[in-house]
Design a protein around this motif. Structure first.
Motif, PDB file in Angstrom:
ATOM      1  N   ALA A 174      22.337 107.615   6.807  1.00 20.22           N
ATOM      2  CA  ALA A 174      21.917 109.002   6.649  1.00 20.22           C
ATOM      3  C   ALA A 174      22.304 109.561   5.282  1.00 20.22           C
ATOM      4  N   ILE A 175      23.376 109.042   4.713  1.00 17.20           N
ATOM      5  CA  ILE A 175      23.897 109.647   3.488  1.00 17.20           C
ATOM      6  C   ILE A 175      23.552 108.832   2.254  1.00 17.20           C
ATOM      7  N   ARG A 176      23.491 107.522   2.358  1.00 15.79           N
ATOM      8  CA  ARG A 176      23.162 106.758   1.171  1.00 15.79           C
ATOM      9  C   ARG A 176      22.265 105.579   1.537  1.00 15.79           C
ATOM     10  N   GLU A 177      21.551 105.117   0.560  1.00 17.69           N
ATOM     11  CA  GLU A 177      20.648 103.992   0.734  1.00 17.69           C
ATOM     12  C   GLU A 177      20.943 102.981  -0.349  1.00 17.69           C
ATOM     13  N   VAL A 178      21.144 101.721   0.010  1.00 13.61           N
ATOM     14  CA  VAL A 178      21.447 100.677  -0.954  1.00 13.61           C
ATOM     15  C   VAL A 178      20.235  99.782  -1.099  1.00 13.61           C
ATOM     16  N   LYS A 184      20.868 110.183  -0.717  1.00 11.73           N
ATOM     17  CA  LYS A 184      19.852 111.042  -0.124  1.00 11.73           C
ATOM     18  C   LYS A 184      20.478 112.383   0.209  1.00 11.73           C
ATOM     19  N   ASP A 185      19.929 113.427  -0.344  1.00 10.57           N
ATOM     20  CA  ASP A 185      20.465 114.747  -0.049  1.00 10.57           C
ATOM     21  C   ASP A 185      20.137 115.112   1.392  1.00 10.57           C
ATOM     22  N   LYS A 186      21.109 115.674   2.090  1.00 15.91           N
ATOM     23  CA  LYS A 186      20.946 116.018   3.495  1.00 15.91           C
ATOM     24  C   LYS A 186      21.787 117.243   3.796  1.00 15.91           C
ATOM     25  N   LYS A 187      21.288 118.077   4.632  1.00 10.47           N
ATOM     26  CA  LYS A 187      22.059 119.255   5.024  1.00 10.47           C
ATOM     27  C   LYS A 187      23.322 118.826   5.747  1.00 10.47           C
ATOM     28  N   CYS A 188      24.409 119.517   5.454  1.00 10.09           N
ATOM     29  CA  CYS A 188      25.679 119.168   6.077  1.00 10.09           C
ATOM     30  C   CYS A 188      26.529 120.422   6.204  1.00 10.09           C
ATOM     31  N   VAL A 189      27.609 120.286   6.952  1.00 13.60           N
ATOM     32  CA  VAL A 189      28.568 121.370   7.134  1.00 13.60           C
ATOM     33  C   VAL A 189      29.934 120.848   6.721  1.00 13.60           C
ATOM     34  N   VAL A 190      30.537 121.485   5.743  1.00 16.96           N
ATOM     35  CA  VAL A 190      31.883 121.103   5.322  1.00 16.96           C
ATOM     36  C   VAL A 190      32.857 121.703   6.326  1.00 16.96           C
ATOM     37  N   GLN A 191      33.393 120.855   7.200  1.00 23.02           N
ATOM     38  CA  GLN A 191      34.263 121.334   8.269  1.00 23.02           C
ATOM     39  C   GLN A 191      35.729 121.402   7.863  1.00 23.02           C
ATOM     40  N   MET A 232      33.744 124.778   0.307  1.00 21.34           N
ATOM     41  CA  MET A 232      33.393 125.223   1.660  1.00 21.34           C
ATOM     42  C   MET A 232      32.025 125.890   1.707  1.00 21.34           C
ATOM     43  N   GLN A 233      31.513 126.324   0.552  1.00 21.45           N
ATOM     44  CA  GLN A 233      30.222 127.005   0.522  1.00 21.45           C
ATOM     45  C   GLN A 233      29.053 126.027   0.477  1.00 21.45           C
ATOM     46  N   SER A 234      29.317 124.738   0.324  1.00 21.59           N
ATOM     47  CA  SER A 234      28.244 123.751   0.167  1.00 21.59           C
ATOM     48  C   SER A 234      27.466 123.590   1.465  1.00 21.59           C
ATOM     49  N   HIS A 288      33.044 110.886  13.982  1.00 17.36           N
ATOM     50  CA  HIS A 288      33.849 109.973  14.781  1.00 17.36           C
ATOM     51  C   HIS A 288      35.024 110.673  15.456  1.00 17.36           C
ATOM     52  N   TYR A 289      35.235 111.954  15.184  1.00 14.81           N
ATOM     53  CA  TYR A 289      36.315 112.679  15.849  1.00 14.81           C
ATOM     54  C   TYR A 289      35.901 113.034  17.279  1.00 14.81           C
ATOM     55  N   LYS A 290      36.806 112.870  18.219  1.00 10.02           N
ATOM     56  CA  LYS A 290      36.528 113.201  19.612  1.00 10.02           C
ATOM     57  C   LYS A 290      36.346 114.706  19.759  1.00 10.02           C
ATOM     58  N   GLY A 291      35.343 115.073  20.510  1.00 10.64           N
ATOM     59  CA  GLY A 291      35.100 116.480  20.762  1.00 10.64           C
ATOM     60  C   GLY A 291      34.335 117.185  19.666  1.00 10.64           C
ATOM     61  N   ASN A 292      34.030 116.489  18.596  1.00  6.15           N
ATOM     62  CA  ASN A 292      33.281 117.103  17.512  1.00  6.15           C
ATOM     63  C   ASN A 292      31.796 117.165  17.871  1.00  6.15           C
ATOM     64  N   LYS A 293      31.225 118.365  17.844  1.00  5.93           N
ATOM     65  CA  LYS A 293      29.834 118.559  18.237  1.00  5.93           C
ATOM     66  C   LYS A 293      28.929 118.869  17.055  1.00  5.93           C
ATOM     67  N   VAL A 294      29.427 118.695  15.851  1.00  4.11           N
ATOM     68  CA  VAL A 294      28.609 118.925  14.654  1.00  4.11           C
ATOM     69  C   VAL A 294      28.173 117.569  14.121  1.00  4.11           C
ATOM     70  N   PRO A 295      26.899 117.188  14.296  1.00  4.45           N
ATOM     71  CA  PRO A 295      26.470 115.830  13.907  1.00  4.45           C
ATOM     72  C   PRO A 295      26.473 115.594  12.391  1.00  4.45           C
ATOM     73  N   ASN A 296      26.343 116.623  11.614  1.00  5.66           N
ATOM     74  CA  ASN A 296      26.255 116.454  10.164  1.00  5.66           C
ATOM     75  C   ASN A 296      27.473 117.046   9.455  1.00  5.66           C
ATOM     76  N   GLY A 297      28.614 117.040  10.120  1.00  7.89           N
ATOM     77  CA  GLY A 297      29.827 117.572   9.513  1.00  7.89           C
ATOM     78  C   GLY A 297      30.499 116.557   8.583  1.00  7.89           C
TER      79      GLY A 297
END
Length: 472
Positions: free
Chosen positions: A10-14, A30-37, A60-62, A97-106
């Motif tokens: 999702a983040i890089r292509e080789v 590859k640019d992709k929307k994300c959330v800096v958690q 944090m504003q990214s 990979h964190y347990k309980g994390n519900k943000v797929p693009n964090g």
């Protein structure tokens, strides 16, 4: 810097664009929307966290991976500019990979820093346009109280000083003690006491300056401003028995108390050998605050740079200034302007153009110097220019310089005397070689032809060598 990404699809292509024998790979982000958690900084020991956390806020504003990556690089640069870290590493990772994390693009970003030692030292050679190169031994204690404070002591001696002989080369005659404190808005306060000695062979004098300085530097509208107060006690003495009488009249001790303001608008891509952009610097000084010489002094420096056809760089530079003394007083020799030198008015010896008596140059209270330059890569390196080799720092250099300096008569209208600046103009042209030495100094070796000279000027008709920081 270390870059880690768990979600590689999702983040890089080789892709392997080259033959397998070369075993090369191209990494495409590859640019992709994300959330800096999460943003963390580790390695802080003496440093207070509230001093560095504001530098990390922009991450944090990214909202996309690429902007987060670029913001992290910007933050790394800001942290290094604080002057309290030896190095800063960046680790970027996903949080899926964190347990309980519900943000797929964090994502999370970690800054690993290494603080400088409590006491450091260095021995180096420094240079400037207006003085001789000098060796310097400096001791520094960075980050004294955990918020960027610094204490420093420096001892130095001019190289090539006429007073240097025998073992005297190893004994310093200049010193400075300084304390500085940065603030969260990017400003810096600095106070210092100093002694600085300068041999002036162009007028057979030796000047010693002792005193203290207060400076406050701050950013405003993407420009750098500096407010300063200088309190100096100066001693002007003869360096030989032939000093001209008009200069001897200035001998002895004088005081100087002045307020200064400078603003620098620097939009160039390199401090030493720019290829594009412009730089404007203006400095105003009001002397006579309480005691000492009374005058207003203005100085301006302009630079413009443009690269054509990806190889040819054209540059234009200008410096000018004036002094207006109060109460019809004569300006002191240490306050006057001097022109001539290998990085300003080429083809003339250092500060040896302008009014003079018996071979000793008097300087003036108004001057200007201008230059036009053309730079090209080395002929045998033409095709490979710009590929990162150390040869990129070399340029073939062609130039034309012009300038003048004079002293106004206080009893006459200044406007009527401005026309004199267009008379008896000194000019020179030539070709040579320029080297951007470690992006910290400019080294020039030029063949100079002085084309317009006034009687009494000291010229360098032929090869001239110079080292400094900036040029005209």
């Amino acid at each position: 810097m270390v870059l880690m990404a768990k979600e590689s699809s999702a983040i890089r292509e080789v892709t392997e664009d080259s033959p397998a024998s070369k075993k090369e790979e191209t990494v495409v982000f590859k640019d992709k929307k994300c959330v800096v958690q999460k943003v963390q900084i580790s390695g802080l020991k003496k440093t207070k966290s509230d001093f560095v956390l504001p530098e990390l806020e922009q991450v944090m504003q990214s909202s996309t991976f690429v902007t987060a990556y670029q913001s992290a690089l910007d933050c790394k640069k800001k942290l290094l500019n604080l002057g309290i870290f030896d190095h800063v590493d960046i680790i970027m990772d996903t949080t899926s990979h964190y347990k309980g994390n519900k943000v797929p693009n964090g994502i999370q970003i970690l800054f690993r820093v290494k603080e400088k030692r409590s006491l450091t030292g260095e021995a180096r050679t420094e240079m400037s346009n207006n003085d001789q190169p000098q060796w310097v031994i400096r001791l520094m204690s960075p980050n004294v109280f955990g918020r960027g404070e610094m204490l420093s002591a420096a001892f130095s001696r001019k190289l090539g000083s006429e007073s240097v002989s025998g073992n005297g080369f190893y004994s310093p005659h200049d010193f400075s003690f300084a304390a500085s404190k940065p603030f969260k808005n990017g400003s810096l306060f600095r106070m210092s006491i100093l002694q600085d000695r300068q041999d002036c062979p162009w007028n057979s004098t030796s000047l010693t300056v002792r005193g203290g300085q207060l400076e406050y530097q701050f950013p405003l509208f993407n420009n750098t401003h500096t407010l300063a107060y200088h309190a100096h006690w100066r001693d002007l003495a003869s360096s030989n028995n032939t000093t001209a009488f008009p200069i001897r009249e200035n001998f002895g001790h004088t005081a100087k108390s002045s307020l200064l303001h400078s603003v620098t608008m620097d939009r160039t891509d390199d401090k030493i050998l720019p290829s594009k952009g412009y730089m404007i610097k203006m400095t105003e000084e009001l002397a006579g605050v309480g005691i000492g010489s009374k005058y207003i002094k203005e100085n301006m420096e302009l630079q413009f740079h443009k690269t054509l056809f990806r190889r040819l760089t054209l540059s234009a530079g200008f410096r000018g200034g004036f002094i207006v003394p109060f109460d019809n007083e004569q300006t002191q020799i240490p306050d006057r302007f001097f022109i001539g030198g290998p990085l300003t008015l080429r083809g003339f010896d250092m500060n040896r153009a302008g009014p003079q008596v018996d071979g000793d140059f008097l300087g003036g209270n108004c001057y200007w110097v201008a230059g036009l330059h053309a730079y090209l890569p080395l002929p045998f390196y033409w095709r490979n220019f710009g590929k990162g080799s150390w040869l990129d720092g070399f340029r073939i250099h062609g130039f034309f310089n012009a300038g003048n300096v004079l002293t106004f008569d206080n009893n006459q209208m200044i406007r009527n005397q401005l026309s004199c600046l267009a008379e008896n103009i000194r000019t020179s042209y030539g070709v040579g070689l320029v080297y951007n030495f470690m992006r910290g100094a400019r080294i020039e070796l030029n063949f100079c032809v002085p084309s317009s000279v006034v009687a009494g000027d000291k010229v360098c008709d032929g090869v001239q060598f110079g080292i400094g920081l900036s040029t005209v």
